[in-house]
Design an enzyme around this catalytic site. Sequence first.
Site, short mmCIF file in Angstrom:
data_model
loop_
_atom_site.label_atom_id
_atom_site.label_comp_id
_atom_site.label_asym_id
_atom_site.label_seq_id
_atom_site.Cartn_x
_atom_site.Cartn_y
_atom_site.Cartn_z
N ARG A 35 0.81 -1.22 0.00
CA ARG A 35 0.00 0.00 0.00
C ARG A 35 0.85 1.27 0.00
NH1 ARG A 35 -3.02 -3.59 3.34
NH2 ARG A 35 -5.05 -4.05 2.43
N GLY B 42 -0.37 -9.99 9.51
CA GLY B 42 -0.35 -11.41 9.86
C GLY B 42 -1.34 -11.78 10.93
N ASP C 163 -13.79 -9.63 13.10
CA ASP C 163 -12.65 -9.23 12.27
C ASP C 163 -12.72 -7.76 11.86
OD1 ASP C 163 -10.25 -9.49 10.92
OD2 ASP C 163 -11.14 -10.35 9.12
#
Length: 369
Positions: free
Chosen positions: A5, A65, A176
């Site tokens: 990004r 991660g 999430d």
Amino acid sequence: GKINRGVAILGETLFMGTLDAKLVAIDAKSGNKRWSVDVGDPGQGHSITGAPLIVKDMVITGIAGGEYGIRGFIDAYDAETGVRRWRKHTIPATGERGNDTWEGDSWKVGGAPTWMTGSFDPELNLLYWGVGNPGPDWNGEVREGDNLYSDCVLAMDPDTGDIKWHFQFTPHDVHDWDACQIPVLVDTEYQGSKRKLLLWGNRNAFYYVLDRETGKYLHATNFAKQTWAQGIDADGHPIRVPNMLPSKEGVVVFPDVSGAANWWSPTYSPMTNLFYLMAFDGSGKYFIGEDPEYIPGRPFLGGTGTSSEFEEMPESSFVSAVRALDPETGERRWQYEVETKSTSGLVSTAGNLVFGGSRKGGFFALDAT
């Protein structure tokens, strides 16, 4: 994640994080490598997907991660030599404040990645960085507690990495909803007084106003459709709707797993005193799985969360829109609908315009007022 990004530049040196978790310094004129350091271990699931941030003579980077059972951190490196100045883990270890918000040893594989770029206030000498989801993502039964500092914004001393304050948007997240959005720093009037504010359009569908000097919670309101919380209480904690946690049969919840907002940039215009973001009204279905076994480098999920774009529902059921919010109250002033699901960032300009993009390559300019 297999995504990059962006980069950072200081003088004539370009800095880039790599998918195998290295931080690399490159001579911007020749392309020659000046130095490279191993930030993490790709075999454990580490990668770098966000742009580094230059603060003074340091290069600050986070780590990705969160779906692999890593323990997240933020690093600072000397821009000239590549020597690491400090590392701050985003999950407190045994004996550290906040470790009791994790059940047993679950903190060791608790995620809390830092995969997007933060913001820096040179006047206050504070670094603001968003933290991602706890792990395993959808099975919170094996990590009971609020799970600090997942889903938080951290205000840090950039010279030492010490945490000065934190605010957690979604305690014990099981959907999430990483808090890896861009921290927007604004000096403006708030309830009649000039204040240094931090504005945050969160993935969980709520817009937050914090005092960025002290971390004091000031206000929150939903900016997109959500069904998981009755609201936010006076201390900034969500008041959860019952029976919205992932289940074996699956539970439909607004917003979806990629959120009402995400990593794409919002923007603030001092000309209009409005906060703009690309918002999404859409649902996902959340399933809890069996207690996951942690295997280094393997996904550590504990269930499944689906995005609404993959559900068998008509696209017209969901809305992507640029929304202009009053920065003090979060009240919507206007919106401009685009094709779902847009992941475009926005930029506002002194020409009183807001620029953005659509899913199929359209580029548009809007009157900021």
